[in-house]
Design a protein around this motif. Sequence first.
Motif, PDB file in Angstrom:
ATOM      1  N   UNK A 130      13.909  -0.829  10.461  1.00  0.00           N
ATOM      2  CA  UNK A 130      13.120  -1.159   9.270  1.00  0.00           C
ATOM      3  C   UNK A 130      13.529  -2.499   8.646  1.00  0.00           C
ATOM      4  N   UNK A 131      14.297  -3.292   9.370  1.00  0.00           N
ATOM      5  CA  UNK A 131      14.879  -4.515   8.806  1.00  0.00           C
ATOM      6  C   UNK A 131      13.821  -5.513   8.344  1.00  0.00           C
ATOM      7  N   UNK A 132      12.629  -5.478   8.951  1.00  0.00           N
ATOM      8  CA  UNK A 132      11.616  -6.462   8.588  1.00  0.00           C
ATOM      9  C   UNK A 132      10.724  -6.008   7.440  1.00  0.00           C
ATOM     10  N   UNK A 133      10.989  -4.830   6.862  1.00  0.00           N
ATOM     11  CA  UNK A 133      10.184  -4.367   5.736  1.00  0.00           C
ATOM     12  C   UNK A 133      10.561  -5.129   4.467  1.00  0.00           C
ATOM     13  N   UNK A 134       9.598  -5.714   3.767  1.00  0.00           N
ATOM     14  CA  UNK A 134       9.903  -6.355   2.480  1.00  0.00           C
ATOM     15  C   UNK A 134      10.169  -5.300   1.411  1.00  0.00           C
ATOM     16  N   UNK A 185       7.588  -2.687   0.223  1.00  0.00           N
ATOM     17  CA  UNK A 185       7.209  -1.579   1.109  1.00  0.00           C
ATOM     18  C   UNK A 185       8.080  -0.342   0.889  1.00  0.00           C
ATOM     19  N   UNK A 186       9.137  -0.469   0.084  1.00  0.00           N
ATOM     20  CA  UNK A 186       9.992   0.674  -0.246  1.00  0.00           C
ATOM     21  C   UNK A 186       9.833   0.954  -1.730  1.00  0.00           C
ATOM     22  N   UNK A 187       8.850   1.789  -2.102  1.00  0.00           N
ATOM     23  CA  UNK A 187       8.547   2.010  -3.518  1.00  0.00           C
ATOM     24  C   UNK A 187       9.688   2.704  -4.240  1.00  0.00           C
ATOM     25  N   UNK A 188       9.610   2.664  -5.567  1.00  0.00           N
ATOM     26  CA  UNK A 188      10.653   3.273  -6.398  1.00  0.00           C
ATOM     27  C   UNK A 188      10.758   4.766  -6.124  1.00  0.00           C
ATOM     28  N   UNK A 192       0.806  -1.222   0.000  1.00  0.00           N
ATOM     29  CA  UNK A 192       0.000   0.000   0.000  1.00  0.00           C
ATOM     30  C   UNK A 192       0.840   1.273   0.000  1.00  0.00           C
ATOM     31  N   UNK A 193       2.143   1.162   0.243  1.00  0.00           N
ATOM     32  CA  UNK A 193       2.956   2.360   0.395  1.00  0.00           C
ATOM     33  C   UNK A 193       3.093   3.153  -0.904  1.00  0.00           C
ATOM     34  N   UNK A 194       3.260   2.475  -2.022  1.00  0.00           N
ATOM     35  CA  UNK A 194       3.436   3.188  -3.292  1.00  0.00           C
ATOM     36  C   UNK A 194       2.190   3.993  -3.636  1.00  0.00           C
ATOM     37  N   UNK A 195       1.016   3.392  -3.491  1.00  0.00           N
ATOM     38  CA  UNK A 195      -0.221   4.111  -3.783  1.00  0.00           C
ATOM     39  C   UNK A 195      -0.448   5.265  -2.829  1.00  0.00           C
ATOM     40  N   UNK A 196      -0.094   5.077  -1.565  1.00  0.00           N
ATOM     41  CA  UNK A 196      -0.239   6.146  -0.583  1.00  0.00           C
ATOM     42  C   UNK A 196       0.650   7.334  -0.947  1.00  0.00           C
ATOM     43  N   UNK A 197       1.893   7.067  -1.347  1.00  0.00           N
ATOM     44  CA  UNK A 197       2.787   8.140  -1.750  1.00  0.00           C
ATOM     45  C   UNK A 197       2.229   8.880  -2.965  1.00  0.00           C
ATOM     46  N   UNK A 242      10.745   5.553   6.123  1.00  0.00           N
ATOM     47  CA  UNK A 242      11.587   4.398   5.816  1.00  0.00           C
ATOM     48  C   UNK A 242      12.056   4.404   4.370  1.00  0.00           C
ATOM     49  N   UNK A 243      11.411   5.188   3.498  1.00  0.00           N
ATOM     50  CA  UNK A 243      11.895   5.290   2.111  1.00  0.00           C
ATOM     51  C   UNK A 243      13.104   6.214   2.015  1.00  0.00           C
ATOM     52  N   UNK A 244      13.356   7.009   3.050  1.00  0.00           N
ATOM     53  CA  UNK A 244      14.515   7.907   3.074  1.00  0.00           C
ATOM     54  C   UNK A 244      15.736   7.191   3.638  1.00  0.00           C
ATOM     55  N   UNK A 245      15.534   6.402   4.701  1.00  0.00           N
ATOM     56  CA  UNK A 245      16.634   5.689   5.354  1.00  0.00           C
ATOM     57  C   UNK A 245      16.285   4.206   5.504  1.00  0.00           C
TER      58      UNK A 245
END
Length: 488
Positions: free
Chosen positions: A232-236, A239-242, A176-181, A223-226
């Motif tokens: 944030x180790x457990x983020x797949x 969850x870090x969009x382009x 959901x992170x990419x759509x939210x951004x 978490x997309x910045x750092x």
Amino acid sequence: MADNDEHDRAGGRVLAIGLDAAESSLIRSLIDAGEMPAMKALLDRGSWSRVTGPTEWSSGCVWPNFHTGCQACDHGQYSIWNWDPAQMRLAYTDEERLTPFWKRLREEGTSVGIIDVPFSPFLGTTPGFDVHEWGAHSRVDGRVRVSPGLAEEVTTGLPEHPFTDPLAQVPVEPDQYAGFLDECIEGVRLRGELATQLIRRDQPDLSLVVFEEAHHAGHFLWHTVEPELPMYADFPPVAVPERTLADLYRELDRQVGRIVEAAGADTTVLVFALHGMGPSRGLPPVVEPLLEGLGMTHVQEGVSRRSALATIKKHMPGPLRDLYRRSVPLAKRSQWGQDSVMPAYDWSRTTAFALPIEQYGIVRINLAGREAQGIVPPEQYDQVCDALEKEFLALTTADGRPVVSDVARPPRGAHAAGLPDMIVHWHPAAFESPAVVNGVEHPNIRREQTGQHRWDGFCIATGPAAQAIGDTIATEELHRVVVGALGR
């Protein structure tokens, strides 16, 4: 002609653009890299200043500090929910009781345009325009309101802001992170379009526009910045969009450029953030279990704070519940449901109690002579606070690191009767490992929040404002620079 000459001598038009909770270090790095040309152009002809925030409080007092010119210990607001010691209950924020600085300006004949200053009242007066909670992050009233005339015409002519719907969701699943951004960036674009149209049409003496999308995005996209941080180790990977939060900042810069152009070349410009954003991973839910373990908090046995309305809503069909949330203003829904916000404390045995957690842990002492049902003698107040501070500082995470970095005891002012007695600031380790209270691990709540407020903000100022602001300015002093640039 004489009137125009007098206006020129007194001051000129001012444009103030707030980037709510935009992180100053990220902004500056993007400017230095040539990726925010509009703000770089302003900086090249102006100044950069540090804005200091109310570090001992939560974020709910930042904008009231700005628009009232007072500190929280004087205006008395620190959250959406504020403690009422006379009623021994929480009171929902009443924006109408605060007086923003532009009210006096309007009364004196200054035309003012306002778009979404958080925690400020809706005045709705003319000349100028007033747009309130249009895709807001800090929803208090929970409905869009606009002043009569031109502002209403423009807002109905634009697409709906992505966060206008009270059912708009924040990301909780990795995909959901990419759509939210994308929605946040679209919100920035639409707000820029709205501000550009209104300023171009009305040309108010003062235009004050706040982009709340930076705040909304920062809480869920840091978490997309750092992404390399251990918390944030457990983020797949999904969850870090382009695209990242930096792309939203770049869109902010494009819209700042458009608004500055619409305001005109002779306009004094301030672009500012009252506080910033940094890494976090939810919130440690340790205050209540610690107080309970120390025997300082007691909940009434067999008493539920669930209101009749909450019980009804629980059994409503989904479509009917959604209709209720869309049709009843947030302020009214919150007032009706306030009994479920805190436990039903037994005040006769409660020495200290937790107020609703926001960014930090918040503690209130049940002080005799101040609380309607207070039991702690005034001469024991410092002793209770000292004991609590020692206990908080002794808390550790599951891997043995500190949970708490420090405990603040805020100053008190004219309206401080309901303010917290202690603010518990979290150590960075608390975002990486569960806290342990009385031998029990307490994993963080709201772990989908990957960003939390930092207290340093910034201000880029041009013209008279650049000369007046200095290297550092407090949040509550910033609007005086705005008024001074107007010549008022």
